[in-house]
Design a protein around this motif. Sequence first.
Motif, PDB file in Angstrom:
ATOM      1  N   UNK A 219       0.877  -1.172   0.000  1.00 36.41           N
ATOM      2  CA  UNK A 219       0.000   0.000   0.000  1.00 36.41           C
ATOM      3  C   UNK A 219       0.909   1.215   0.000  1.00 36.41           C
ATOM      4  N   UNK A 220       0.798   2.018  -1.060  1.00 36.16           N
ATOM      5  CA  UNK A 220       1.683   3.164  -1.224  1.00 36.16           C
ATOM      6  C   UNK A 220       0.965   4.444  -0.829  1.00 36.16           C
ATOM      7  N   UNK A 221       1.600   5.214   0.043  1.00 39.87           N
ATOM      8  CA  UNK A 221       1.084   6.539   0.378  1.00 39.87           C
ATOM      9  C   UNK A 221       0.526   6.635   1.784  1.00 39.87           C
ATOM     10  N   UNK A 222       0.782   7.779   2.403  1.00 40.38           N
ATOM     11  CA  UNK A 222       0.276   8.066   3.739  1.00 40.38           C
ATOM     12  C   UNK A 222      -1.229   7.852   3.830  1.00 40.38           C
ATOM     13  N   UNK A 223      -1.938   8.184   2.745  1.00 37.98           N
ATOM     14  CA  UNK A 223      -3.404   8.082   2.765  1.00 37.98           C
ATOM     15  C   UNK A 223      -3.914   6.647   2.635  1.00 37.98           C
ATOM     16  N   UNK A 224      -2.989   5.680   2.524  1.00 37.39           N
ATOM     17  CA  UNK A 224      -3.418   4.276   2.431  1.00 37.39           C
ATOM     18  C   UNK A 224      -3.089   3.480   3.685  1.00 37.39           C
TER      19      UNK A 224
ATOM     20  N   UNK B 229       0.015  -0.182  -9.639  1.00 37.46           N
ATOM     21  CA  UNK B 229      -1.254   0.482  -9.968  1.00 37.46           C
ATOM     22  C   UNK B 229      -2.299  -0.527 -10.431  1.00 37.46           C
ATOM     23  N   UNK B 230      -1.939  -1.424 -11.353  1.00 38.62           N
ATOM     24  CA  UNK B 230      -2.921  -2.392 -11.851  1.00 38.62           C
ATOM     25  C   UNK B 230      -3.433  -3.281 -10.730  1.00 38.62           C
ATOM     26  N   UNK B 231      -2.529  -3.685  -9.844  1.00 40.43           N
ATOM     27  CA  UNK B 231      -2.931  -4.497  -8.696  1.00 40.43           C
ATOM     28  C   UNK B 231      -3.841  -3.694  -7.772  1.00 40.43           C
ATOM     29  N   UNK B 232      -3.458  -2.444  -7.532  1.00 37.00           N
ATOM     30  CA  UNK B 232      -4.199  -1.618  -6.577  1.00 37.00           C
ATOM     31  C   UNK B 232      -5.564  -1.202  -7.120  1.00 37.00           C
ATOM     32  N   UNK B 233      -5.645  -0.889  -8.404  1.00 32.56           N
ATOM     33  CA  UNK B 233      -6.947  -0.525  -8.982  1.00 32.56           C
ATOM     34  C   UNK B 233      -7.894  -1.722  -8.933  1.00 32.56           C
ATOM     35  N   UNK B 234      -7.358  -2.897  -9.277  1.00 32.75           N
ATOM     36  CA  UNK B 234      -8.187  -4.114  -9.221  1.00 32.75           C
ATOM     37  C   UNK B 234      -8.726  -4.329  -7.805  1.00 32.75           C
TER      38      UNK B 234
END
Lengths: 201, 201
Positions: free
Chosen positions: A183-188, B64-69
Amino acid sequence: MHRFEFWYEFASTYSYPAAARIEELANTHGVTVSWQPFLLGPIFKQLGWSTSPFNLQHAKGRYMWHDVARSCQLIGLPPLKKPVPFPQNSLLAARVALTLPDESSRAQFSRSVYSAEFAEASNIEDPNVIAGILDRLGIPSADLLKRASGSETKDLLRAQVTRAEELGIFGAPTFVTFDEELFWGNDRLDDALKWETNICQ
Amino acid sequence: MHRFEFWYEFASTYSYPAAARIEELANTHGVTVSWQPFLLGPIFKQLGWSTSPFNLQHAKGRYMWHDVARSCQLIGLPPLKKPVPFPQNSLLAARVALTLPDESSRAQFSRSVYSAEFAEASNIEDPNVIAGILDRLGIPSADLLKRASGSETKDLLRAQVTRAEELGIFGAPTFVTFDEELFWGNDRLDDALKWETNICQ
């Protein structure tokens, strides 16, 4: 207790509010944090970047400073200051963090470095600034700074960057759960902790 | 009712879950959404980018593809499909969206385009795909597609991009509150709505 890794870079703005709030939030989830300092420089270099993406992209950079200040205010941190130069050279701080003997002192030291950098605009490349932080935490700085510049620590930090790359990390902060979800980012941070908790239950 | 603007780009992956959930979430806050289609291409071009940053940065793209899914699954959307090519050419869809007469049809059309693109991997550059979407919504497609390619619509879209740049928008989705606070990213929709609600109370 399962691992929940907090990958942070001392030059990273968004790692600052993440470092400030992660312990309390993780505690409410019954999760223990493993503090993982690393360097983004070598990873950005492979993308052909010589500096922070916030310097390279004007509109994104302007938004980021506004948004980080807003995020810090929301969790009660002092007014954000922009250190000069930005990004700061984070090599010394990362080496010292890796030299510290336990999670607790690493967490305390890391939070103090971020405060010096983004609340006081101190230069964290300066060994005197780092020594001052260690002294205030009651950690003998002379011996630690010496060990931090030794080959063992240098190897440890190189291994951290390699491991970050292997995990697929490309920015900071990044949270890595027990089953290696990123999970990338402070907001995650909230999403990451929920993921960790669901898996471990 | 105060304005709460949803700036989205039809080629943008994270705009898809944002478009799917924004109306319901905004309703719970008593906020009305103003749908603002625009193009990121001209903005990325100024940065020297010829394609999506997710194509330019390998590790970030994989994440990104993993996270959007993961994000789509969380809100009950069908399994994510990657359209070919990615990013899709979004010019036609943006022009059609701007030609539609009201917020409600623009919202319906936009959500349908995203579903075609990311749930069915259809090519949204294809006028037949766009016409099919319009027909299913009960909107006469022939007349609309003709107007969408007229100079009036082209000027409207250029004005949208100029306004996006003036607002400081550099990515999608971006939420702009009544007092022109920017929140970038699907994961900041809640923060943006809270901001809007606090100001308007």
